[in-house]
Design a protein around this motif. Structure first.
Motif, PDB file in Angstrom:
ATOM      1  N   UNK A   1       0.841  -1.199   0.000  1.00  0.00           N
ATOM      2  CA  UNK A   1       0.000   0.000   0.000  1.00  0.00           C
ATOM      3  C   UNK A   1       0.870   1.240   0.000  1.00  0.00           C
ATOM      4  N   UNK A   2       0.361   2.268  -0.671  1.00  0.00           N
ATOM      5  CA  UNK A   2       1.047   3.548  -0.731  1.00  0.00           C
ATOM      6  C   UNK A   2       0.464   4.480   0.317  1.00  0.00           C
ATOM      7  N   UNK A   3       1.295   5.296   0.930  1.00  0.00           N
ATOM      8  CA  UNK A   3       0.794   6.283   1.889  1.00  0.00           C
ATOM      9  C   UNK A   3       0.357   7.562   1.183  1.00  0.00           C
TER      10      UNK A   3
ATOM     11  N   UNK B   1       7.185   5.673 -10.720  1.00  0.00           N
ATOM     12  CA  UNK B   1       6.139   6.660 -11.002  1.00  0.00           C
ATOM     13  C   UNK B   1       5.239   6.962  -9.813  1.00  0.00           C
ATOM     14  N   UNK B   2       5.242   6.094  -8.801  1.00  0.00           N
ATOM     15  CA  UNK B   2       4.282   6.230  -7.700  1.00  0.00           C
ATOM     16  C   UNK B   2       4.905   6.509  -6.343  1.00  0.00           C
ATOM     17  N   UNK B   3       6.188   6.230  -6.184  1.00  0.00           N
ATOM     18  CA  UNK B   3       6.832   6.464  -4.895  1.00  0.00           C
ATOM     19  C   UNK B   3       6.908   5.202  -4.051  1.00  0.00           C
ATOM     20  N   UNK B   4       6.976   5.399  -2.728  1.00  0.00           N
ATOM     21  CA  UNK B   4       7.184   4.295  -1.786  1.00  0.00           C
ATOM     22  C   UNK B   4       5.897   3.557  -1.453  1.00  0.00           C
ATOM     23  N   UNK B   5       6.035   2.245  -1.324  1.00  0.00           N
ATOM     24  CA  UNK B   5       4.947   1.366  -0.896  1.00  0.00           C
ATOM     25  C   UNK B   5       5.411   0.600   0.319  1.00  0.00           C
ATOM     26  N   UNK B   6       4.469   0.350   1.230  1.00  0.00           N
ATOM     27  CA  UNK B   6       4.761  -0.386   2.449  1.00  0.00           C
ATOM     28  C   UNK B   6       3.912  -1.643   2.490  1.00  0.00           C
ATOM     29  N   UNK B   7       4.454  -2.703   3.045  1.00  0.00           N
ATOM     30  CA  UNK B   7       3.755  -3.982   3.082  1.00  0.00           C
ATOM     31  C   UNK B   7       2.435  -3.831   3.831  1.00  0.00           C
ATOM     32  N   UNK B   8       1.359  -4.312   3.233  1.00  0.00           N
ATOM     33  CA  UNK B   8       0.023  -4.205   3.826  1.00  0.00           C
ATOM     34  C   UNK B   8      -0.122  -5.179   4.972  1.00  0.00           C
ATOM     35  N   UNK B   9      -0.785  -4.750   6.020  1.00  0.00           N
ATOM     36  CA  UNK B   9      -1.068  -5.615   7.169  1.00  0.00           C
ATOM     37  C   UNK B   9      -2.189  -6.577   6.791  1.00  0.00           C
ATOM     38  N   UNK B  10      -2.050  -7.824   7.164  1.00  0.00           N
ATOM     39  CA  UNK B  10      -3.102  -8.808   6.863  1.00  0.00           C
ATOM     40  C   UNK B  10      -4.092  -8.921   7.986  1.00  0.00           C
TER      41      UNK B  10
END
Length: 98
Positions: free
Chosen positions: A26-28, A89-98
């Motif tokens: 997910x992106x912030x 093109x979108x920047x940083x993504x962080x692992x989504x919490x399940x």
């Protein structure tokens, strides 16, 4: 006239394992959620838009660059120490919490 400050590019190591990319990200900044899965001998990335539409395409590693083609090449960078996926093109993504 306003001029943005120049920020030099940081050195990037693209020798990460493709298996480390697997999962939901997910992106912030409100960019579409992405999901990376293994498919046969390769990996695929799926962009999931808030409208319910999604686009799936293959991830390539060529000449030291990891990328996928979505209306042009989008480079993928991964920082294993911070567990951050970066799309050019979108920047940083962080692992989504399940």
């Amino acid at each position: 006239m306003y001029r943005k400050e120049y920020i030099p590019a940081q050195p990037v190591d693209n020798s990460f394992r493709m298996a480390d990319l697997q999962g939901r990200w997910k992106s912030s900044f409100g960019s579409p959620e992405v999901n990376v899965v293994r498919n046969g001998n390769g990996y695929r990335i799926t962009y999931s838009y808030s409208t319910g539409d999604s686009i799936t395409t293959r991830i390539f590693r060529y000449g030291g660059t990891v990328f996928f083609n979505l209306y042009g090449w989008i480079a993928i960078y991964y920082d294993p120490l911070r567990d951050v996926l970066t799309l050019s093109t979108e920047g940083d993504y962080y692992r989504a919490e399940d």
